[in-house]
Design a protein around this motif. Structure first.
Motif, PDB file in Angstrom:
ATOM      1  N   ARG A 280      54.752  42.249  32.182  1.00  0.00           N
ATOM      2  CA  ARG A 280      53.626  40.574  31.793  1.00  0.00           C
ATOM      3  C   ARG A 280      53.719  41.004  30.285  1.00  0.00           C
ATOM      4  O   ARG A 280      53.989  39.826  29.629  1.00  0.00           O
ATOM      5  N   ARG A 289      39.058  44.589  31.585  1.00  0.00           N
ATOM      6  CA  ARG A 289      38.624  43.218  31.782  1.00  0.00           C
ATOM      7  C   ARG A 289      37.074  43.554  32.429  1.00  0.00           C
ATOM      8  O   ARG A 289      36.609  44.811  33.197  1.00  0.00           O
ATOM      9  N   PRO A 297      36.796  41.684  38.018  1.00  0.00           N
ATOM     10  CA  PRO A 297      37.174  40.228  37.752  1.00  0.00           C
ATOM     11  C   PRO A 297      37.926  40.012  39.756  1.00  0.00           C
ATOM     12  O   PRO A 297      38.679  40.084  39.724  1.00  0.00           O
ATOM     13  N   LEU A 298      37.905  38.542  39.973  1.00  0.00           N
ATOM     14  CA  LEU A 298      38.757  38.623  41.382  1.00  0.00           C
ATOM     15  C   LEU A 298      40.450  37.165  40.870  1.00  0.00           C
ATOM     16  O   LEU A 298      40.638  36.590  41.426  1.00  0.00           O
ATOM     17  N   THR A 299      41.329  37.997  40.104  1.00  0.00           N
ATOM     18  CA  THR A 299      41.721  37.066  39.822  1.00  0.00           C
ATOM     19  C   THR A 299      43.746  37.409  40.859  1.00  0.00           C
ATOM     20  O   THR A 299      43.052  38.662  41.466  1.00  0.00           O
ATOM     21  N   PRO A 300      44.118  37.199  40.697  1.00  0.00           N
ATOM     22  CA  PRO A 300      45.360  36.966  41.891  1.00  0.00           C
ATOM     23  C   PRO A 300      46.334  38.666  41.542  1.00  0.00           C
ATOM     24  O   PRO A 300      46.565  38.957  40.169  1.00  0.00           O
ATOM     25  N   GLU A 302      49.295  40.872  39.289  1.00  0.00           N
ATOM     26  CA  GLU A 302      50.160  40.832  38.699  1.00  0.00           C
ATOM     27  C   GLU A 302      50.978  42.116  39.301  1.00  0.00           C
ATOM     28  O   GLU A 302      50.744  42.737  38.771  1.00  0.00           O
ATOM     29  N   ARG A 365      48.042  47.606  35.051  1.00  0.00           N
ATOM     30  CA  ARG A 365      46.930  47.512  36.148  1.00  0.00           C
ATOM     31  C   ARG A 365      47.311  47.758  37.301  1.00  0.00           C
ATOM     32  O   ARG A 365      48.549  47.751  37.411  1.00  0.00           O
ATOM     33  N   GLN A 367      47.384  47.195  41.589  1.00  0.00           N
ATOM     34  CA  GLN A 367      45.925  46.031  42.190  1.00  0.00           C
ATOM     35  C   GLN A 367      46.229  45.935  43.406  1.00  0.00           C
ATOM     36  O   GLN A 367      47.864  45.401  43.791  1.00  0.00           O
ATOM     37  N   GLU A 374      42.976  49.695  35.613  1.00  0.00           N
ATOM     38  CA  GLU A 374      42.830  49.724  34.953  1.00  0.00           C
ATOM     39  C   GLU A 374      42.784  50.693  33.795  1.00  0.00           C
ATOM     40  O   GLU A 374      42.349  51.354  33.834  1.00  0.00           O
TER      41      GLU A 374
END
Length: 409
Positions: A280, A289, A297-300, A302, A365, A367, A374
């Motif tokens: 990335r 994070r 954290p509720l991020t998409p 990657e 990461r 996920q 992480e």
């Protein structure tokens, strides 16, 4: 810890002395190698130049035993049981915690046993905080230390228990590196705190936390089954030991080795097209994070999806996920692995930031629909060693601390 946070902590603290772990052996046995174990809960605190061993024992056999234990701990993870109910460990936790609570004095109970809905239950962090919830090992009687040890032993695998004690012993290395700084009081292998939330029982819900610098363990048991083991934080500074310090690991010992090496192995196995998706950024973030946050954290996701990996790469990714569960008992680890399978392994993503060689900052990461892990090795370690300070964390996207995330999975 982040440099800014550490600077803030440093400015507030007075100077104190250091310490080391005590290694205990059965004195009835002629050979110290036959019945010895690392005993972090009977930690003693003489000056660092003092030998941790009784006068009639030499250092060499004991240090050799430590090497054997460490070698056993880094074997490839395996989950020998098909039981995914997580009730075997839950029952053992109930028994160990109930015995511990029954032995507490009123003063100890006031510190350790808190209401299940106490807001401090979700107050966690890996940094060397001046204050934490619960009672530290330093303030425990020998009996209570033994009971705390038993609770941890039934909650973790043998390798997980050893890894936890090793992380704690690295506080001796940090004290030696910082003994002239104001952070010295926090570099103490007895500054690990136990808290129990609710009443340990096979009915109803309760949990416990064991936490200090670079280690945060949080479990919830409901109706006798382990229903949450997150957030789960494991860190190391130094991750590779360059200098032997009394009470610390041997020179060359590497903590969180599998977590780092399997990450490198996976990213290096990718072809150029896959790397374009998985990598990335060329620079690593300095930290993971949402440290200390009650929920992840509720991020998409990657990076590259597992469905885009070949068979060999998929196996490496599974090995990496299993490495993060190897500190758990068989039934709890098997339950986590089965949850990932049921949620569709093909939807698990692997993303990489930073260098793809050791000694330079790197982060990855992993996920999936139900979890995020992480790993970051960006900060310098003790003695100025480069990228020799690991932070790793496993979190539940269904909700840490068995608290469902609103709008989550």
């Amino acid at each position: 810890m982040a440099a800014s946070a550490e600077a803030a902590v440093r400015s507030e603290l007075p100077q104190v002395y250091g310490g080391h772990l005590n290694k205990r052996c059965d004195s009835t046995n002629k050979s110290p190698m036959q019945s010895c174990e690392i005993e972090f809960l009977t930690i003693i605190r003489p000056p660092l130049h003092t030998s941790p061993l009784p006068p009639n024992q030499s250092a060499t056999p004991m240090r050799f035993i430590t090497v054997i234990l460490l070698a056993l701990s880094i074997a490839a993870p395996s989950f020998a049981t098909e039981d995914t109910s997580q009730t075997k460990t839950g029952a053992a936790m109930v028994k160990a915690a109930s015995t511990l609570v029954a032995a507490l004095s009123p003063a100890e109970k006031a510190k350790i046993v808190l209401a299940y809905d106490d807001p401090r239950r979700t107050d966690w962090h890996n940094i060397p905080k001046p204050e934490r919830k619960g009672l530290p090992l330093r303030d425990m009687s020998n009996e209570l230390k033994d009971l705390t040890q038993e609770l941890l032993k039934v909650s973790l695998s043998a390798s997980g228990y050893e890894k936890a004690t090793r992380i704690m012993s690295l506080e001796n290395n940090l004290f030696e590196d910082e003994k002239k700084l104001k952070t010295a009081p926090l570099r103490d292998p007895q500054r690990y705190f136990l808290s129990i939330f609710g009443t340990p029982s096979s009915k109803g819900t309760w949990g416990f936390s064991f936490e200090g610098h670079h280690l945060s363990l949080n479990f919830v048991v409901s109706d006798g089954a382990v229903v949450s083991d997150t957030p789960s934080f494991w860190g190391a500074n130094p991750t590779i030991v360059r200098t032997y310090i009394t009470g610390g690991p041997e020179v060359g010992v590497r903590t969180l080795k599998d977590e780092e090496e399997l990450g490198f192995k996976l990213v290096k196995s990718l072809d150029e097209k896959q790397k374009q998706v998985a990598i990335r950024a060329d620079k690593s973030p300095a930290e993971y994070r949402a440290g200390g946050s009650p929920q992840p954290p509720l991020t998409p996701p990657e990076g590259i999806a597992a469905s885009e990996l070949n068979k060999e790469q998929s196996e490496i990714l599974w090995d990496l996920i299993k490495a993060y569960n190897s500190h758990l008992t068989d039934d709890v680890a098997a339950g986590n692995i089965e949850e990932i399978r049921q949620a569709n392994f093909g939807r698990v993503h692997f993303g990489w930031w930073g260098a793809t060689e050791p000694g330079i900052g790197h982060y990855y990461r992993v996920q999936g629909p139900t979890f995020v892990l992480e790993f970051v090795n960006y900060q310098d370690g003790v003695e100025g060693t480069k990228a020799n300070h690991i932070h790793s964390v496993w979190r539940s996207l269904k909700g840490d601390f068995a608290i469902p995330i609103k709008g989550g999975n």
